[in-house]
Design a protein around this motif. Structure first.
Motif, mmCIF file in Angstrom:
data_model
loop_
_atom_site.group_PDB
_atom_site.id
_atom_site.type_symbol
_atom_site.label_atom_id
_atom_site.label_comp_id
_atom_site.label_asym_id
_atom_site.label_seq_id
_atom_site.Cartn_x
_atom_site.Cartn_y
_atom_site.Cartn_z
ATOM 1 N N CYS A 119 83.007 69.106 8.505
ATOM 2 C CA CYS A 119 82.044 67.968 7.795
ATOM 3 C C CYS A 119 80.600 67.978 8.219
ATOM 4 C CB CYS A 119 82.712 66.515 8.054
ATOM 5 S SG CYS A 119 82.588 66.102 9.763
ATOM 6 N N LEU A 120 80.449 68.433 9.539
ATOM 7 C CA LEU A 120 79.113 68.333 10.006
ATOM 8 C C LEU A 120 78.485 66.926 10.023
ATOM 9 C CD1 LEU A 120 77.457 71.490 8.613
ATOM 10 C CD2 LEU A 120 78.241 71.064 11.363
ATOM 11 N N SER A 121 79.397 65.863 9.987
ATOM 12 C CA SER A 121 78.917 64.510 9.877
ATOM 13 C C SER A 121 78.574 63.985 11.240
ATOM 14 C CB SER A 121 79.532 63.853 8.998
ATOM 15 O OG SER A 121 80.976 63.333 9.564
ATOM 16 N N LEU A 122 79.335 64.482 12.161
ATOM 17 C CA LEU A 122 79.221 64.128 13.590
ATOM 18 C C LEU A 122 78.231 64.855 14.573
ATOM 19 C CD1 LEU A 122 82.770 63.350 14.332
ATOM 20 C CD2 LEU A 122 81.364 61.467 13.601
ATOM 21 N N GLU A 123 77.504 64.244 15.502
ATOM 22 C CA GLU A 123 76.766 65.131 16.365
ATOM 23 C C GLU A 123 77.433 66.198 17.155
ATOM 24 O OE1 GLU A 123 74.411 62.680 19.167
ATOM 25 O OE2 GLU A 123 73.675 61.305 17.505
ATOM 26 N N ALA A 136 83.755 77.664 5.727
ATOM 27 C CA ALA A 136 84.099 79.002 5.245
ATOM 28 C C ALA A 136 85.572 79.407 4.936
ATOM 29 C CB ALA A 136 83.261 80.139 5.589
ATOM 30 N N ASP A 137 86.397 78.798 5.851
ATOM 31 C CA ASP A 137 87.741 78.801 5.869
ATOM 32 C C ASP A 137 88.495 77.927 4.703
ATOM 33 O OD1 ASP A 137 87.567 80.671 7.863
ATOM 34 O OD2 ASP A 137 87.807 79.085 9.480
ATOM 35 N N GLY A 138 88.104 77.049 4.164
ATOM 36 C CA GLY A 138 88.582 76.271 3.153
ATOM 37 C C GLY A 138 88.336 74.782 3.702
ATOM 38 N N PRO A 139 88.762 73.865 2.772
ATOM 39 C CA PRO A 139 88.861 72.629 2.779
ATOM 40 C C PRO A 139 89.883 71.736 3.926
ATOM 41 C CG PRO A 139 89.962 72.799 0.880
ATOM 42 C CD PRO A 139 89.585 74.210 1.515
ATOM 43 N N GLY A 140 89.424 70.660 4.488
ATOM 44 C CA GLY A 140 90.259 69.792 5.205
ATOM 45 C C GLY A 140 90.215 70.335 6.690
ATOM 46 N N PRO A 141 91.113 69.889 7.611
ATOM 47 C CA PRO A 141 91.088 69.905 9.004
ATOM 48 C C PRO A 141 91.568 71.371 9.373
ATOM 49 C CG PRO A 141 92.959 68.613 8.625
ATOM 50 C CD PRO A 141 92.105 68.974 7.159
ATOM 51 N N GLN A 143 91.249 73.428 11.851
ATOM 52 C CA GLN A 143 91.845 73.709 13.120
ATOM 53 C C GLN A 143 93.131 73.416 13.262
ATOM 54 O OE1 GLN A 143 88.574 72.307 15.735
ATOM 55 N NE2 GLN A 143 88.068 74.780 15.844
ATOM 56 N N VAL A 144 93.339 72.034 12.887
ATOM 57 C CA VAL A 144 94.537 71.450 13.292
ATOM 58 C C VAL A 144 95.542 72.127 11.987
ATOM 59 C CG1 VAL A 144 96.000 69.405 12.997
ATOM 60 C CG2 VAL A 144 93.756 69.161 14.164
ATOM 61 N N LEU A 145 95.203 72.289 10.771
ATOM 62 C CA LEU A 145 96.303 72.860 9.959
ATOM 63 C C LEU A 145 96.729 74.346 10.388
ATOM 64 C CD1 LEU A 145 95.059 71.447 6.532
ATOM 65 C CD2 LEU A 145 96.903 70.610 7.757
ATOM 66 N N SER A 146 95.842 75.076 10.652
ATOM 67 C CA SER A 146 96.082 76.426 10.851
ATOM 68 C C SER A 146 96.688 76.632 12.330
ATOM 69 C CB SER A 146 94.740 77.257 11.202
ATOM 70 O OG SER A 146 93.993 76.942 12.149
ATOM 71 N N GLU A 147 96.550 75.651 13.251
ATOM 72 C CA GLU A 147 97.290 75.710 14.317
ATOM 73 C C GLU A 147 98.799 75.376 14.171
ATOM 74 O OE1 GLU A 147 95.333 73.396 17.175
ATOM 75 O OE2 GLU A 147 93.813 74.791 17.571
ATOM 76 N N ALA A 148 98.872 74.271 13.104
ATOM 77 C CA ALA A 148 100.115 73.798 12.995
ATOM 78 C C ALA A 148 101.158 74.829 12.194
ATOM 79 C CB ALA A 148 100.207 72.437 11.951
ATOM 80 N N LEU A 149 100.341 75.573 11.187
ATOM 81 C CA LEU A 149 100.960 76.544 10.543
ATOM 82 C C LEU A 149 101.438 77.868 11.472
ATOM 83 C CD1 LEU A 149 99.168 76.708 7.363
ATOM 84 C CD2 LEU A 149 101.421 75.900 7.696
ATOM 85 N N GLU A 150 100.732 78.195 12.613
ATOM 86 C CA GLU A 150 100.617 79.133 13.537
ATOM 87 C C GLU A 150 101.837 78.703 14.369
ATOM 88 O OE1 GLU A 150 97.181 79.938 15.622
ATOM 89 O OE2 GLU A 150 96.326 80.817 13.854
ATOM 90 N N ALA A 151 102.229 77.422 14.629
ATOM 91 C CA ALA A 151 103.248 76.919 15.545
ATOM 92 C C ALA A 151 104.562 77.092 14.612
ATOM 93 C CB ALA A 151 102.930 75.539 16.201
ATOM 94 N N GLY A 152 104.547 77.387 13.473
ATOM 95 C CA GLY A 152 105.801 77.499 12.814
ATOM 96 C C GLY A 152 106.469 76.032 12.241
ATOM 97 N N LEU A 153 105.718 75.268 11.756
ATOM 98 C CA LEU A 153 106.286 74.151 11.253
ATOM 99 C C LEU A 153 107.000 74.492 10.008
ATOM 100 C CD1 LEU A 153 103.549 71.523 11.379
ATOM 101 C CD2 LEU A 153 105.397 71.909 12.823
ATOM 102 N N ALA A 154 106.691 75.395 9.291
ATOM 103 C CA ALA A 154 107.477 75.772 7.948
ATOM 104 C C ALA A 154 108.741 76.616 8.334
ATOM 105 C CB ALA A 154 106.573 76.518 7.058
ATOM 106 N N VAL A 155 109.782 76.242 7.826
ATOM 107 C CA VAL A 155 111.059 77.115 8.173
ATOM 108 C C VAL A 155 111.184 78.056 6.899
ATOM 109 C CG1 VAL A 155 113.625 77.082 8.037
ATOM 110 C CG2 VAL A 155 112.406 75.429 9.391
#
Length: 157
Positions: A119-123, A136-141, A143-155
């Motif tokens: 967002c670049l809205s915070l200092e 450039a990686d896409g919309p939304g959070p 770091q959290v989303l990619s880490e969740a996917l890497e952690a294997g949340l989807a079966v």
């Protein structure tokens, strides 16, 4: 198997708190396999109460129906699952729950700071995400989303 081991759909509905249509839905999805009487009425094993209870708990934990189907695929049909059967199911679900807990903890810990939304809205974004590189990686959070996917949340199915 004795006659006492079988219950009608209304009884399993009453015992689990689920509607008859929900029980039929679980049957359609292959999660329950009733025995048909000579008059084509559904009869369920008393142990199917536990199957429905497991489905409800898994849904409350955030597992999708596809994940529940995947985990329950090896439960025996036509007989009461043993403690060993349920331990195997529990082990399969535990990894998904642990990954969800880790993702929730990460998210909780980042809520008052940067969660990598681009967002670049915070200092602080100038520190965590200079020049909006995460955008450039896409919309939304990202770091959290990619880490969740890497952690294997989807079966895997």
């Amino acid at each position: 198997m004795s006659h006492k081991d079988l219950i009608p759909i209304g009884e399993i509905s009453r015992r689990t708190g689920q509607s008859v249509s929900a029980i039929r839905f679980y049957e359609d999805k292959g999660l329950l396999e009733p025995i048909r009487t000579g008059g084509n009425q559904r009869r369920f094993l008393r142990s199917d109460i536990r199957r429905v209870s497991f489905i409800l708990i898994a849904q409350k934990l955030g597992l999708s129906l596809a994940q529940i189907q995947w985990v329950m695929r090896d439960l025996p049909h036509g007989r009461t699952p043993t403690a060993k059967d349920w331990r195997r199911i529990s082990k399969a679900v535990r990894a998904s729950i642990d990954a969800r807990i880790a993702a929730l903890e990460r998210t909780r810990d980042r809520l008052d700071g940067c969660i990598g939304c681009g967002c670049l809205s915070l200092e602080k974004c100038a520190i965590y995400n200079p020049e909006d590189k995460l955008g450039a990686d896409g919309p939304g959070p990202r770091q959290v989303l990619s880490e969740a996917l890497e952690a294997g949340l989807a079966v895997s199915e």
